[in-house]
Each structure stands twice: as C-alpha cells, then as structure tokens.
Design a protein around this motif. Structure first.
Motif, short mmCIF file in Angstrom:
data_model
loop_
_atom_site.label_atom_id
_atom_site.label_comp_id
_atom_site.label_asym_id
_atom_site.label_seq_id
_atom_site.Cartn_x
_atom_site.Cartn_y
_atom_site.Cartn_z
N ILE A 115 46.86 56.92 60.39
CA ILE A 115 45.69 56.38 60.52
C ILE A 115 45.52 55.01 61.26
O ILE A 115 44.76 54.92 62.11
N TYR A 116 46.52 54.39 60.77
CA TYR A 116 46.62 52.82 61.53
C TYR A 116 46.98 52.98 62.86
O TYR A 116 46.32 52.32 63.68
N LEU A 117 48.08 53.91 63.22
CA LEU A 117 48.41 53.96 64.53
C LEU A 117 47.10 54.57 65.43
O LEU A 117 46.98 54.09 66.48
N LYS A 118 46.55 55.51 64.94
CA LYS A 118 45.29 55.98 65.65
C LYS A 118 44.20 54.96 66.00
O LYS A 118 43.63 54.68 67.03
N ASN A 119 43.91 54.02 64.73
CA ASN A 119 43.02 53.11 64.90
C ASN A 119 43.20 52.07 66.01
O ASN A 119 42.53 51.54 66.67
N GLN A 120 44.74 51.91 66.17
CA GLN A 120 45.02 50.68 66.91
C GLN A 120 44.85 51.11 68.50
O GLN A 120 44.47 50.65 69.37
N LEU A 123 41.14 51.26 69.34
CA LEU A 123 40.78 49.87 69.35
C LEU A 123 41.11 49.29 70.74
O LEU A 123 40.28 48.67 71.46
N ALA A 124 42.30 49.83 71.10
CA ALA A 124 42.86 49.06 72.57
C ALA A 124 41.93 49.63 73.40
O ALA A 124 41.77 49.12 74.53
N ILE A 139 26.96 52.78 77.21
CA ILE A 139 27.24 52.58 75.86
C ILE A 139 28.46 53.50 75.55
O ILE A 139 28.48 54.82 75.75
N LEU A 140 29.43 52.89 75.03
CA LEU A 140 30.56 53.89 74.58
C LEU A 140 30.38 54.61 73.39
O LEU A 140 29.75 53.98 72.40
N THR A 141 30.45 55.93 73.62
CA THR A 141 29.80 56.74 72.53
C THR A 141 31.04 57.42 71.81
O THR A 141 31.01 57.86 70.52
N ASP A 142 32.28 57.77 72.47
CA ASP A 142 33.40 58.42 71.68
C ASP A 142 34.60 58.22 72.52
O ASP A 142 34.77 57.84 73.64
N ILE A 143 35.63 58.21 71.51
CA ILE A 143 36.92 58.00 72.24
C ILE A 143 37.93 58.81 71.55
O ILE A 143 37.97 59.05 70.28
N GLN A 144 38.82 59.74 72.14
CA GLN A 144 39.82 60.74 71.55
C GLN A 144 41.11 60.50 72.17
O GLN A 144 41.20 60.33 73.58
N ILE A 145 41.87 60.82 71.25
CA ILE A 145 43.46 60.82 71.86
C ILE A 145 43.64 62.11 72.52
O ILE A 145 43.61 63.33 71.63
N VAL A 159 50.42 56.80 75.35
CA VAL A 159 49.56 57.81 74.75
C VAL A 159 48.40 57.67 75.72
O VAL A 159 47.88 56.49 76.13
N GLN A 160 47.72 58.91 75.87
CA GLN A 160 46.47 58.86 76.75
C GLN A 160 45.31 59.19 75.74
O GLN A 160 45.41 59.80 74.75
N THR A 161 44.17 58.45 76.55
CA THR A 161 42.68 58.82 75.46
C THR A 161 41.93 59.07 76.78
O THR A 161 41.83 58.80 78.08
N THR A 162 40.67 59.95 75.88
CA THR A 162 39.40 60.06 76.99
C THR A 162 38.31 59.40 76.29
O THR A 162 37.98 59.51 74.91
#
Length: 226
Positions: A115-120, A123-124, A139-145, A159-162
């Motif tokens: 959970i902590y890793l995902k939140n970091q 947040l980044a 407006i930022l609505t969603d972020i997914q790994i 790690v990549q995010t969308t």
C-alpha cells in the motif's frame, strides 16, 4: 586415587557446562523484541552475520541452553531469517509466537508495504503532472499503475503509470498521460516495516487527447452553462 578423583571432577564439570540443544521438528516462530545481531555461533564473541531489526519474524530451528562460568543459564536460538540467512540469536531478544500469529504478522507487513509503495508511486505521478504546467486547465481524475517494478540497477526500479484528466471548463475532453516513476527501494525482507522507498524522479513520456465525446452531452452541458 587422587588423580582419578580430579579426572572425574573435570569430566563432571565438562558435562555440566556442555550446552543443552533442543531441535524442533515442527515450525516454531519468534518475534525479535529489539535490534539484535545474527551470529555464526551461540556466543557474543562469534562472527557477525547481519543485524536483525526489532519486529522481525524469524523461524526457530533449535534452542540452546548454556551455563556460564558464573552459573548463569542463558538461552540462544538457532534461527533462519525471512531473507534466508541462518545463525544464532541471543534468547533475551526473542519472544516466541504461534504459527498463526507469525503468518498474520507477515501478511500485515506485506500488505502495508504494498500500500505504501503504491501510494508513493501515485503521489509522485500526481505531483509531476501538476508541476509540469502542461495541463493548466485539466483536472486529474485517476492514476493507475500499468507495469510491474522493473529493476534498472541495484536498488533502482522503474514503473509506468497512466493518468486521466478532464478539461476543467466543460469536462468534454479527456487527456491520457503515460509516466515513468524511478524509485530507490531498499527492501528489508526480514522486516518490511524498515524498508526504504524514495522517489528519484518522474518523467512524463507521452500524452494524447482521447476521442469519443458524445455530442448530445456537450449540447446539454453548454445549454446549462449558457
């Protein structure tokens, strides 16, 4: 006769001072109650293998009971750490726990770490998008790994995010942003609570406007605004 007496006395003394070793043929666990050193043998002078931090869960394979020259009886445990090292730990720093409690504690630590890793990571990504000033009206609505951690060098991972954003005015258009987060991760496998996670940098790789806006919805929104 005199020599025989002393020989028997020495033999009895050796037998009394010999450590009593009890091996466990079933899984027995302990929780480390303070920072302690894992050693190659059951003496404080033996070679140091590694430090085990407070709160670590260890597998106990043997109990060693020693009588010191002073007559004091001390306990050592032969253990196997969660990261695989085997050695001996002074018994004053070990609290015996049940198999059920050990498994629950390990699962709790793993969940908290994830959970902590995902939140970091999230947040980044969010902070990098906002600081880029490329999307001032969105407006930022969603972020997914979207990818697993990929090791790039020792303790360095990508790690990549969308991310998805809506236009702030009419919220008719959607922008998709692909980012890469680079992290420094030093994992303490014996005690995940002591692991270190730090964001090195975040890069915005690409972004695009997504099509598919319903014209009827656009007319309804415009009529409400006008």
């Amino acid at each position: 006769m005199k020599y025989l007496y002393f020989a028997l006395l020495i033999l009895i003394t050796i037998q009394c001072n010999r450590p009593k070793i009890e091996s466990y043929d079933h899984e027995k666990y302990g929780k480390v109650t303070g920072d302690v050193t894992l050693r190659e043998s059951f003496t404080k002078e033996s070679e140091r293998i590694k430090a085990i931090t407070k709160g670590s869960i260890i597998l106990i394979t043997e109990k060693i009971e020693k009588t010191l020259k002073t007559g004091e009886v001390v306990i050592w445990y032969k253990v196997k750490s969660y990261s695989g090292e085997e050695g001996y730990i002074f018994g004053d720093f070990v609290k015996l726990i049940s198999l059920d409690i050990a498994k629950k504690e390990l699962l709790r630590k793993r969940n908290q770490f994830e959970i902590y890793l995902k939140n970091q990571i999230i947040l980044a990504t969010s902070e990098r998008i906002k600081s880029s000033n490329q999307f001032p009206y969105d407006i930022l609505t969603d972020i997914q790994i979207i990818t697993p951690l990929e090791e790039t060098s020792s303790s360095s991972y990508n790690v990549q995010t969308t991310s998805w954003m809506k236009g702030a005015l009419l919220q008719l258009d959607t922008t998709q942003v692909i980012s890469t987060v680079n992290l420094f991760i030093d994992i303490d496998y014996d005690n995940l609570d002591h692991s270190i996670i730090r964001v090195n940098h975040t890069d915005l790789n690409s972004f695009q406007k997504l099509e598919g806006i319903d014209p009827n919805k656009a007319i309804d929104l415009l009529s409400k605004i006008l």
